[in-house]
Design a protein around this motif. Sequence first.
Motif, PDB file in Angstrom:
ATOM      1  N   ARG A 115       0.803  -1.220   0.000  1.00 39.84           N
ATOM      2  CA  ARG A 115       0.000   0.000   0.000  1.00 39.84           C
ATOM      3  C   ARG A 115       0.840   1.276   0.000  1.00 39.84           C
ATOM      4  O   ARG A 115       0.382   2.337  -0.425  1.00 39.84           O
ATOM      5  N   ASN A 116       2.097   1.177   0.453  1.00 41.71           N
ATOM      6  CA  ASN A 116       2.947   2.368   0.543  1.00 41.71           C
ATOM      7  C   ASN A 116       3.890   2.538  -0.649  1.00 41.71           C
ATOM      8  O   ASN A 116       4.713   3.459  -0.651  1.00 41.71           O
ATOM      9  N   ALA A 117       3.812   1.665  -1.635  1.00 42.62           N
ATOM     10  CA  ALA A 117       4.678   1.793  -2.811  1.00 42.62           C
ATOM     11  C   ALA A 117       4.385   3.109  -3.529  1.00 42.62           C
ATOM     12  O   ALA A 117       3.229   3.521  -3.657  1.00 42.62           O
ATOM     13  N   PHE A 118       5.443   3.767  -4.006  1.00 46.76           N
ATOM     14  CA  PHE A 118       5.276   5.035  -4.715  1.00 46.76           C
ATOM     15  C   PHE A 118       4.762   4.794  -6.136  1.00 46.76           C
ATOM     16  O   PHE A 118       5.042   3.755  -6.746  1.00 46.76           O
ATOM     17  N   ILE A 161       2.661  10.369  -4.279  1.00 43.33           N
ATOM     18  CA  ILE A 161       1.482   9.536  -4.500  1.00 43.33           C
ATOM     19  C   ILE A 161       1.857   8.088  -4.188  1.00 43.33           C
ATOM     20  O   ILE A 161       2.790   7.546  -4.773  1.00 43.33           O
ATOM     21  N   SER A 162       1.132   7.489  -3.271  1.00 41.41           N
ATOM     22  CA  SER A 162       1.336   6.094  -2.948  1.00 41.41           C
ATOM     23  C   SER A 162       0.177   5.279  -3.513  1.00 41.41           C
ATOM     24  O   SER A 162      -0.841   5.833  -3.942  1.00 41.41           O
ATOM     25  N   VAL A 163       0.316   3.962  -3.506  1.00 48.30           N
ATOM     26  CA  VAL A 163      -0.754   3.095  -3.996  1.00 48.30           C
ATOM     27  C   VAL A 163      -2.050   3.340  -3.221  1.00 48.30           C
ATOM     28  O   VAL A 163      -3.140   3.383  -3.797  1.00 48.30           O
ATOM     29  N   ALA A 164      -1.951   3.544  -1.901  1.00 49.38           N
ATOM     30  CA  ALA A 164      -3.151   3.796  -1.095  1.00 49.38           C
ATOM     31  C   ALA A 164      -3.892   5.040  -1.560  1.00 49.38           C
ATOM     32  O   ALA A 164      -5.133   5.101  -1.495  1.00 49.38           O
ATOM     33  N   ASP A 165      -3.157   6.037  -2.066  1.00 46.80           N
ATOM     34  CA  ASP A 165      -3.785   7.280  -2.525  1.00 46.80           C
ATOM     35  C   ASP A 165      -4.671   7.067  -3.752  1.00 46.80           C
ATOM     36  O   ASP A 165      -5.585   7.858  -4.007  1.00 46.80           O
ATOM     37  N   LEU A 166      -4.402   6.023  -4.514  1.00 51.12           N
ATOM     38  CA  LEU A 166      -5.177   5.771  -5.729  1.00 51.12           C
ATOM     39  C   LEU A 166      -6.635   5.460  -5.407  1.00 51.12           C
ATOM     40  O   LEU A 166      -7.507   5.604  -6.271  1.00 51.12           O
ATOM     41  N   TYR A 167      -6.902   5.050  -4.184  1.00 46.46           N
ATOM     42  CA  TYR A 167      -8.258   4.660  -3.799  1.00 46.46           C
ATOM     43  C   TYR A 167      -9.066   5.836  -3.248  1.00 46.46           C
ATOM     44  O   TYR A 167     -10.212   5.671  -2.850  1.00 46.46           O
ATOM     45  N   ASP A 168      -8.461   7.020  -3.259  1.00 45.50           N
ATOM     46  CA  ASP A 168      -9.155   8.249  -2.866  1.00 45.50           C
ATOM     47  C   ASP A 168      -9.129   9.187  -4.068  1.00 45.50           C
ATOM     48  O   ASP A 168      -8.171   9.932  -4.275  1.00 45.50           O
ATOM     49  N   ILE A 226      -4.210  -5.181  -2.577  1.00 42.32           N
ATOM     50  CA  ILE A 226      -3.389  -4.344  -1.710  1.00 42.32           C
ATOM     51  C   ILE A 226      -3.067  -5.076  -0.412  1.00 42.32           C
ATOM     52  O   ILE A 226      -3.952  -5.646   0.233  1.00 42.32           O
ATOM     53  N   THR A 227      -1.806  -5.037  -0.010  1.00 40.54           N
ATOM     54  CA  THR A 227      -1.376  -5.759   1.195  1.00 40.54           C
ATOM     55  C   THR A 227      -0.123  -5.104   1.753  1.00 40.54           C
ATOM     56  O   THR A 227       0.173  -3.940   1.471  1.00 40.54           O
ATOM     57  N   ASP A 228       0.637  -5.870   2.532  1.00 36.78           N
ATOM     58  CA  ASP A 228       1.939  -5.418   3.029  1.00 36.78           C
ATOM     59  C   ASP A 228       2.835  -6.647   3.163  1.00 36.78           C
ATOM     60  O   ASP A 228       2.492  -7.737   2.687  1.00 36.78           O
ATOM     61  N   ASP A 229       3.978  -6.507   3.828  1.00 35.38           N
ATOM     62  CA  ASP A 229       4.948  -7.600   3.880  1.00 35.38           C
ATOM     63  C   ASP A 229       4.438  -8.851   4.576  1.00 35.38           C
ATOM     64  O   ASP A 229       5.029  -9.935   4.425  1.00 35.38           O
ATOM     65  N   SER A 230       3.354  -8.735   5.318  1.00 37.86           N
ATOM     66  CA  SER A 230       2.807  -9.908   6.005  1.00 37.86           C
ATOM     67  C   SER A 230       2.368 -10.997   5.033  1.00 37.86           C
ATOM     68  O   SER A 230       2.229 -12.166   5.411  1.00 37.86           O
TER      69      SER A 230
END
Length: 421
Positions: A115-118, A161-168, A226-230
């Motif tokens: 989610r935090n990838a640029f 802009i991060s991946v999470a921003d694309l959803y707003d 969308i996820t993270d290292d988990s």
Amino acid sequence: MDYMGGILVKKQIKVVIGANFGDEGKGLTTEYFAVRHPNTLVVRFNGGAQAAHTVVLPDSREHVFSHFGSGTLDGIPTYLSQFFLINPILYVEEREKLEQKMKDQRTLPVLYVHRNAFVSTPYDMMINQIAELNRGEDRHGSCGYGISETVVRSEHEKYRISVADLYDSRLLQEKLRSIKEEYVPRRLNELGCRYIPEDYTFGLTSHEVFDAFFHDCDIFKRTVCITDDSILHAFDSIVFEGAQGLLLDQNLIEYSPHITHSNTGIDNVVEIMQNMDFDYEMEVVYVTRSYMTRHGAGPFPTETTDKPYRKMWDLTNVPNPWQGSLRFGILDVDFLHKNVMKDVAKNTLPHVRNSLMVTCLDQIDDKAKYIVDGKFVETGIDEFLGRLRNKFGADWHIYQSWGRTRNTVKCQDLVALGEKV
């Protein structure tokens, strides 16, 4: 910890790192390891869409991967870590090509994204290309995809802009307008760009470019998870697929500005793995061709006027307006060892062994040409591989690739590795 038949099993982890200037055979190497175990995840841990990792399957299907991991045609999912730069424009183009190549599968394997990838924008790409055009004969050798420009822009929170921003959608529009109206003119001025071709003037002000990017972002967010290292906990086998090579690392100041804005060695893998709480065994595989190549401007100590071998070929790295033609040179074993061992020293993780993959051995003529112990020599291939083993040590596995597919990979130590030939 994972159990198989009541027996405790450690996760098997491979890390594939380019040992030179890129184009070493990381796609082939990644796919070779990815298909050897079930429940595998390929992790892209650096770089972005400038990666061009060629994979040819035994059934002759072929693809040059950039966003997707090199196990995709085999149905193996990919995870784009926080260190990977997302380009929705190029992602959509690649996805469409891959969908046409997938046989007997309705959908592509899952693409997980941190989610935090640029995120790169068309404005980063245009700034990059305008800057290269203004540099004339002093080009940096960029691929024109805006990789470095994305990193520089992302240093400013307002324009990041991060991946999470694309959803707003509202936030994304606000950030894009700020980039277009405020950041672009300022950045071009910082770079001293006095000349802006007419096509770029249109692109920088066009509503069509703005809207098309929004459309690609919409496709991206609808087709990824969308996820993270988990997510690494869910897989028994993990292959970290590196991009570029050690000699393009952003910390090689002596090679600046002909480097990439990325950690091309083990650094990002160490950071990811330090937060994992599962048991694992890791093998880091440094990849080199049997000769050397470089695409783009910059120092190349062993460059030759002609190709070192008559049988050499490269179907992926065709001449392009930004990097020119692929350059060739002979392999300096001493230089290779020095740079690889510098990266090995950075690896503070436990349960690690190191190996070497030598690709393109089928392209050598009667004699291998290389530098070792400070001298240029020509020897048979067996002696060449023996010299590599002597340089790196008996505890290093030397994998060998004799063609374009995973079926051509050999390793005299496969039995010791517990692999099935």
